[in-house]
Design an enzyme around this catalytic site. Structure first.
Site, PDB file in Angstrom:
ATOM      1  N   GLN A 299      37.336 104.825  39.606  1.00 42.91           N
ATOM      2  CA  GLN A 299      37.447 103.498  38.968  1.00 42.91           C
ATOM      3  C   GLN A 299      37.278 103.651  37.465  1.00 42.91           C
ATOM      4  OE1 GLN A 299      34.983 100.486  41.468  1.00 42.91           O
ATOM      5  NE2 GLN A 299      34.174 102.493  41.925  1.00 42.91           N
TER       6      GLN A 299
ATOM      7  N   VAL B 119      37.867 104.670  33.577  1.00 40.74           N
ATOM      8  CA  VAL B 119      39.020 104.783  32.676  1.00 40.74           C
ATOM      9  C   VAL B 119      38.846 105.965  31.723  1.00 40.74           C
ATOM     10  CG1 VAL B 119      39.563 102.319  32.863  1.00 40.74           C
ATOM     11  CG2 VAL B 119      38.113 103.108  30.971  1.00 40.74           C
ATOM     12  N   ASP B 120      37.680 106.631  31.774  1.00 39.41           N
ATOM     13  CA  ASP B 120      37.511 107.842  30.966  1.00 39.41           C
ATOM     14  C   ASP B 120      38.280 108.987  31.619  1.00 39.41           C
ATOM     15  OD1 ASP B 120      35.842 109.468  32.821  1.00 39.41           O
ATOM     16  OD2 ASP B 120      34.278 107.979  32.434  1.00 39.41           O
TER      17      ASP B 120
ATOM     18  N   HIS C  75      41.922 102.118  38.274  1.00 39.52           N
ATOM     19  CA  HIS C  75      41.716 101.083  37.246  1.00 39.52           C
ATOM     20  C   HIS C  75      42.366 101.466  35.921  1.00 39.52           C
ATOM     21  CE1 HIS C  75      37.929  99.204  39.373  1.00 39.52           C
ATOM     22  NE2 HIS C  75      39.041  99.020  40.027  1.00 39.52           N
TER      23      HIS C  75
ATOM     24  N   CYS D 187      57.069  99.003  21.321  1.00 36.09           N
ATOM     25  CA  CYS D 187      57.189  99.980  22.412  1.00 36.09           C
ATOM     26  C   CYS D 187      58.163 101.090  22.006  1.00 36.09           C
ATOM     27  CB  CYS D 187      57.690  99.290  23.678  1.00 36.09           C
ATOM     28  SG  CYS D 187      58.082 100.446  25.002  1.00 36.09           S
TER      29      CYS D 187
ATOM     30  N   GLY E 272      28.150 107.000  42.253  1.00 32.56           N
ATOM     31  CA  GLY E 272      27.912 106.233  41.034  1.00 32.56           C
ATOM     32  C   GLY E 272      28.700 104.951  40.890  1.00 32.56           C
TER      33      GLY E 272
ATOM     34  N   ALA F  71      23.541 111.583  39.511  1.00 28.65           N
ATOM     35  CA  ALA F  71      24.665 112.328  40.089  1.00 28.65           C
ATOM     36  C   ALA F  71      24.675 113.782  39.614  1.00 28.65           C
ATOM     37  CB  ALA F  71      25.979 111.638  39.727  1.00 28.65           C
TER      38      ALA F  71
HETATM   39  P1  OAD Z   1      28.673  99.651  37.692  1.00 33.29           P
HETATM   40  O1  OAD Z   1      28.107  99.600  36.307  1.00 33.29           O
HETATM   41  O2  OAD Z   1      28.863  98.360  38.398  1.00 33.29           O
HETATM   42  O3  OAD Z   1      27.758 100.548  38.625  1.00 33.29           O
HETATM   43  C1  OAD Z   1      27.345 101.839  38.255  1.00 33.29           C
HETATM   44  C2  OAD Z   1      26.455 102.381  39.360  1.00 33.29           C
HETATM   45  O4  OAD Z   1      26.080 103.701  38.990  1.00 33.29           O
HETATM   46  C3  OAD Z   1      25.151 101.594  39.550  1.00 33.29           C
HETATM   47  O5  OAD Z   1      24.939 101.369  40.947  1.00 33.29           O
HETATM   48  C4  OAD Z   1      24.080 102.519  38.980  1.00 33.29           C
HETATM   49  O6  OAD Z   1      22.839 102.420  39.666  1.00 33.29           O
HETATM   50  C5  OAD Z   1      24.697 103.881  39.202  1.00 33.29           C
HETATM   51  N1  OAD Z   1      24.251 104.922  38.258  1.00 33.29           N
HETATM   52  C6  OAD Z   1      23.855 104.806  36.980  1.00 33.29           C
HETATM   53  N2  OAD Z   1      23.554 106.001  36.447  1.00 33.29           N
HETATM   54  C7  OAD Z   1      23.766 106.916  37.433  1.00 33.29           C
HETATM   55  C8  OAD Z   1      23.632 108.335  37.516  1.00 33.29           C
HETATM   56  N3  OAD Z   1      23.227 109.065  36.489  1.00 33.29           N
HETATM   57  N4  OAD Z   1      23.941 108.929  38.691  1.00 33.29           N
HETATM   58  C9  OAD Z   1      24.358 108.200  39.761  1.00 33.29           C
HETATM   59  N5  OAD Z   1      24.496 106.866  39.737  1.00 33.29           N
HETATM   60  C10 OAD Z   1      24.220 106.229  38.600  1.00 33.29           C
HETATM   61  O7  OAD Z   1      30.032 100.470  37.600  1.00 33.29           O
HETATM   62  P2  OAD Z   1      31.235 100.574  38.661  1.00 33.29           P
HETATM   63  O8  OAD Z   1      30.727 100.444  40.059  1.00 33.29           O
HETATM   64  O9  OAD Z   1      32.018 101.774  38.316  1.00 33.29           O
HETATM   65  O10 OAD Z   1      36.465  97.712  36.268  1.00 33.29           O
HETATM   66  O11 OAD Z   1      32.065  99.286  38.298  1.00 33.29           O
HETATM   67  C11 OAD Z   1      33.269  99.027  38.971  1.00 33.29           C
HETATM   68  C12 OAD Z   1      34.270  98.353  38.053  1.00 33.29           C
HETATM   69  O12 OAD Z   1      33.659  97.201  37.480  1.00 33.29           O
HETATM   70  C13 OAD Z   1      34.672  99.177  36.841  1.00 33.29           C
HETATM   71  O13 OAD Z   1      35.673 100.112  37.120  1.00 33.29           O
HETATM   72  C14 OAD Z   1      35.148  98.127  35.880  1.00 33.29           C
HETATM   73  C15 OAD Z   1      34.126  97.048  36.112  1.00 33.29           C
HETATM   74  O14 OAD Z   1      34.565  95.755  35.963  1.00 33.29           O
HETATM   75  C16 OAD Z   1      37.396  97.517  35.305  1.00 33.29           C
HETATM   76  O15 OAD Z   1      37.179  97.562  34.117  1.00 33.29           O
HETATM   77  C17 OAD Z   1      38.757  97.230  35.845  1.00 33.29           C
END
Ligand code: OAD
Length: 239
Positions: free
Chosen positions: A92, A94-95, A110, A137, A177, A221
């Site tokens: 998910q 974008v990096d 994403h 473009c 994560g 992680a």
């Molecule tokens: P979140 O910020 O919602 O969740 C990140 C998760 O990683 C949390 O549950 C943290 O507890 C966990 N976390 C933090 N540091 C960590 C570490 N060092 N090791 C393991 N886990 C860790 O991010 P996403 O679930 O990726 O979409 O969010 C999903 C989508 O929501 C993103 O792709 C973005 C956003 O809206 C778009 O921009 C389209």
């Protein structure tokens, strides 16, 4: 226990990049605590005020350009090198840290920060530079239609046909994560489970959909994923 998986799917979220110094979305200092999703990450916001949206992603690009992969990304490289099965990574994020770590079969559902898509002709091209609503473009020559190739709320996810097939045929699904609150990615574990896959969640803390996983590994992680990778490699060698 000696066990060999044939088709492993790994779903990653912002947490896997946290130890590379990148902010997650929903943490205390997360991106969505400093910005309103509806201002910078919806298709309506883009059409209403494209330069405000461009500025947000323009500011993000330099940081993501120099960010380096961490031990969690590198553990996945080792898994793909030493575990000769089908291993796909659905991210998910974008990096581009999976690619920088040498990960293969990476599906950016994403989108990617270093890609731009033309809303007129669909042309996708790469840049780490700034984009504005005046840019033209390079393919069709139309101005004011360039958009970061990032899936905004209100848009369809990328590669979903491929992802569906991967989920329906996998025998091990690992989530790393991700908070599990943004669908459809949050529901991938259910599809994999329904297909008969073992399911493992690797996260810093309990998530809202953690009851869907067979096993939980809590911790950073970069610290816990390398252990899981060694465990899988050992199981395979012993099988
Ligand atoms: P979140 O910020 O919602 O969740 C990140 C998760 O990683 C949390 O549950 C943290 O507890 C966990 N976390 C933090 N540091 C960590 C570490 N060092 N090791 C393991 N886990 C860790 O991010 P996403 O679930 O990726 O979409 O969010 C999903 C989508 O929501 C993103 O792709 C973005 C956003 O809206 C778009 O921009 C389209």
């Amino acid at each position: 226990m000696a066990k060999t998986y044939k088709n492993i799917v790994i779903l990653t979220g912002a947490g896997i990049s946290a130890e590379s110094g990148l902010a997650t979305f929903r943490s205390e200092n997360g991106l969505w605590n400093n910005h309103k999703v509806e201002d910078v990450a919806t298709i309506e916001a883009y059409w209403k005020n494209p330069d405000y949206v461009h500025d947000f992603y323009n500011q993000m690009r330099p940081e993501l350009m120099v960010a380096k992969p961490n031990k969690a990304h590198l553990a996945l490289t080792e898994l793909q090198d030493k575990y000769p099965s089908k291993i796909n990574i659905i991210t998910q994020n974008v990096d581009t840290l999976h690619e920088k770590a040498g990960n293969k079969n990476v599906w950016h559902i994403h989108g990617q920060i270093n890609q731009i898509v033309c809303m007129n002709c669909g042309h996708v091209f790469e840049t780490w530079g700034d984009i504005s609503s005046e840019d033209v473009c390079p393919q069709c020559g139309i101005a004011a239609m360039l958009k970061p190739n990032i899936v905004f709320f209100g848009e369809n996810l990328l590669y979903m046909d491929k992802v569906e097939k991967l989920l329906q045929t996998c025998d091990l699904f690992i989530s790393v994560g991700t908070s599990g609150v943004v669908y459809p990615a949050a529901g991938f574990v259910q599809v994999a489970k329904f297909a008969g896959a073992d399911t493992i969640e690797v996260n810093l803390e309990e998530t809202s959909n953690n009851y869907l996983f067979d096993r939980h590994i809590y911790g950073k992680a970069g610290e816990v994923l390398p252990h899981l990778v060694q465990e899988l490699i050992k199981q395979k060698e012993e099988a």
